[in-house]
Design an enzyme around this catalytic site. Sequence first.
Site, PDB file in Angstrom:
ATOM      1  N   ASN A 172       6.815  10.908 -20.910  1.00 30.36           N
ATOM      2  CA  ASN A 172       7.511  12.190 -20.846  1.00 30.36           C
ATOM      3  C   ASN A 172       8.002  12.483 -19.429  1.00 30.36           C
ATOM      4  OD1 ASN A 172       8.286  14.593 -22.282  1.00 30.36           O
ATOM      5  ND2 ASN A 172       6.780  15.686 -21.059  1.00 30.36           N
ATOM      6  N   ASP A 231      44.004  45.000 -15.906  1.00 26.34           N
ATOM      7  CA  ASP A 231      45.098  45.835 -15.413  1.00 26.34           C
ATOM      8  C   ASP A 231      46.051  44.911 -14.676  1.00 26.34           C
ATOM      9  OD1 ASP A 231      46.673  47.922 -14.665  1.00 26.34           O
ATOM     10  OD2 ASP A 231      45.238  48.850 -13.295  1.00 26.34           O
ATOM     11  N   ASP A 289      38.368  47.455 -11.517  1.00 22.24           N
ATOM     12  CA  ASP A 289      37.786  47.773 -10.211  1.00 22.24           C
ATOM     13  C   ASP A 289      37.767  49.267  -9.920  1.00 22.24           C
ATOM     14  OD1 ASP A 289      40.463  48.244  -9.907  1.00 22.24           O
ATOM     15  OD2 ASP A 289      40.707  47.065  -8.070  1.00 22.24           O
ATOM     16  N   ASP A 328      11.961  12.587 -18.007  1.00 20.75           N
ATOM     17  CA  ASP A 328      12.444  13.867 -17.459  1.00 20.75           C
ATOM     18  C   ASP A 328      13.254  13.686 -16.178  1.00 20.75           C
ATOM     19  OD1 ASP A 328      11.527  15.560 -19.386  1.00 20.75           O
ATOM     20  OD2 ASP A 328       9.652  16.079 -18.358  1.00 20.75           O
ATOM     21  N   ASN A 364      11.398   9.612 -30.409  1.00 24.10           N
ATOM     22  CA  ASN A 364      10.281   8.774 -29.960  1.00 24.10           C
ATOM     23  C   ASN A 364       8.936   9.386 -30.340  1.00 24.10           C
ATOM     24  OD1 ASN A 364      11.931   6.863 -28.843  1.00 24.10           O
ATOM     25  ND2 ASN A 364      11.771   7.633 -26.747  1.00 24.10           N
ATOM     26  N   ASP A 370      36.642  52.386 -14.927  1.00 19.34           N
ATOM     27  CA  ASP A 370      36.505  51.100 -15.623  1.00 19.34           C
ATOM     28  C   ASP A 370      35.065  50.788 -16.022  1.00 19.34           C
ATOM     29  OD1 ASP A 370      39.192  50.166 -15.653  1.00 19.34           O
ATOM     30  OD2 ASP A 370      39.055  49.723 -13.510  1.00 19.34           O
TER      31      ASP A 370
END
Length: 840
Positions: free
Chosen positions: A682, A328, A589, A686, A657, A593
Amino acid sequence: MEQNPQSFWSITATELLNGLKASEGGLTTGEASKRLTSYGANRLKPQKRSDAFTLLIAQFKSPIILILLLATGLSLFLHNLVDASIILAIVVISGLLGFWQEHSASNAVAKLLAIVQIKAAVIRDGKQQEIHVEDIVPGDIVILNAGDIVPGDSLLLESKDLFVDEAMLTGETFPVEKDVSVLAADTALARRTNTVWMGTHIVSGNAKVLVVFTGKNTEFGKVSERLKLKAPETEFEHGIRRFGYFLGEVTLVLVVIIFGINVFLHRPVLESFLFSLALAVGLTPQLLPAIISINLAHGAKKMAEKKVIVKRLASIENFGSMNIICSDKTGTLTEGTVQVESALNVNGDPSDKVFLCAYLNAFYETGFTNPIDEAIKKYRTIDLAGYLKKDEIPYDFLRKRLSISVIHDDDHLMVTKGALANILEVCSKAETNEGTIVEITSIQDQIQKRFVEFSDQGFRTLGIAYKNMPSESLINKNDEKDMTFLGFLTLFDPPKANITDTIASLKKLGVSLKIITGDNHLVAASLSKKMGLSDLKILAGPELHRMSDGALLRQVGVTDVFAEIEPNQKERIILAFRKAGNVVGYMGDGINDASALHAADVGISVDTAADVAKDAADIVLLEKDLGVLVEGVKEGRTTFANTLKYVFMATSANFGNMFSMAGVSLFIPFLPLLPKQILLTNLMTDFPEMTIATDRVDDEMVDHPRRWDIKAIRKFMITFGLVSSVFDYLTFGLLLLVLRANESQFRTGWFLESVISASMIVLVIRSRKPFFKSRPGKYLLIATLSIAVITLILPFTPLGTLFGFTPLSFTTYVLILLIVTAYIVAAEVTKTIFYRKVKF
């Protein structure tokens, strides 16, 4: 005390108050606290547990992790104490890292959501106060006004022109009128006009109600229990889930094959089993849920700094993908401070009488605060000492008018103001500037001409009418007829000073602005010109009403402004945009709506919105400003881009890998890495990925909307996984054929190449630019370089010995670093070719 006087609509208010041990003066704070403990919080489903213990346990729920822990226990049983302890320690450390990050994210999000919690007006300790809806208990007295969500199944104690939208519960299209009464016990739900139900909302009028049921005990709670209501999955969530399934299938097939072949080659069964499981851990991006949570929470915090509160984290991705924003104009494109331009009679001349009537109407209105009434009261103050308010018919979105009855001396007057067309439809007469009463039909053309003139100037025009009432009797909607049209009230709301720049910024980000307004097309066109928008295509509500869905689908793409739009047409427009393949945001709002906010991919509201709008929204702005939205879109895209980086990393070097290791294990007489070494690899790779949320994002990643593309991700995984594998096998060849490495040296060399290449490739994959032209975030760079240094020195430490590593010669280090360097160069070249061919 009985929570549930059954058939409470058939009981008088007095009996019900006694049954609930309540009074019209409300509960005391102490009694309310006891009832909250007894009945529980007023919510439909238990709050998702995010306490420390629950989050910690969740880190170890993965089937692969559970099987790995079981196998580790078996290893302990077989007296392989050192290896089992190391594997267990790595699993626990990985879990603790995930827990720490997710716990921080969870706390941050909880604090943000507290900012936009919905509140209700209740009477406690004899006075009205605002409390969180979740703290409402049976026996509470609640005050309801237009726009409020009903917080529990309740009996009306008082009501005035109360209309409630019950569509979500009964399917009834139109608002239902409610009033105080006592009904038969067998009255159907849709006909219980003396009650209001949790989850429905007030369209117009006001009421005082007694709460009888809360939470899951309400009618809506029973429905949601049966349906197990769940928010619809976003495109991002769907993509992540599909990606997880895809990796899971690949992992399962690979692990079963590798285990079977290793057993066939007469290698130790337990060691082969642990090797296969460790490979599965390496192949599975088990950090993905944590990384996504961290990224989204970090994005939510950054967006909060820009005054954008995210209620549903998954909507951040849709926010970033959004290419159309429907809004609006009031308060978003304009200053939002409506000002009175003039009060004019039917001839277009200033009139004190017209303003007096408008002032009476605005001054005595009690339904809900609105900017027009505030503007009238600020324009000029009138002494109303001789006037007495008698009654009121609140505004609603069907009538689009508001009536007040007042007594002045011996006159009983009803004054009505509202949309001009809706005022004219209840008028049969008009008053000229000389005070003469004429038939409305004789000056209809003149009124219309004035209306067009005002609209062309960009003024919003209301009509003012009055009617002399015969007695002091109360008024109702049936009295709104045979009224006398008095004149016009013109209003203006200037465009925001920076709106032209804001619209240009949105356009630069690939987001098109579509204006949806209830104002007539002339006002909409005038305002659009003032905002620098030209050559606009405007579609008016009446024309849209006559269109088929197919015709609307063709029109929405070329339409910029939708004017004279009825509340129920907003949802239809949003759905048409979505069907046309757009990701649509809707900013609203108001009470009307809610359905459009639900229909949009991203529902956006403001902190000052009606409860029903704020509840329906995914994102709440602390400032009603498109400029805030621009910043929010950038942060949304940044969050999406960083989440995508982790996916790319998990599917390139890591996957390559592990795939290489699985392959080479078939051709050498020993395991290329021990299970504990795979898990350490691993864990170390990470670490850099955990800092992704704080990484910088290149401008080209936020300059236009991006969407989740599983096909492109699969291509990326295959392409970069193959590149990674090529250099892995070069490393294998170097160690076995050139350096003639033994088992321990092979594993150490392969560990070095694997960890360093996987860490360094993060700096290549994180950007589409050459890595030296895109500066990474501080924490990502520090984490990456730290892991590389630790990896290089680990074989020379006692910890390295514990893991089965051995120091290598200087020549070996140089050759491995040359392979890593060649890998980075090859990845850069591949990246350039990939993005040239794959548009993503």
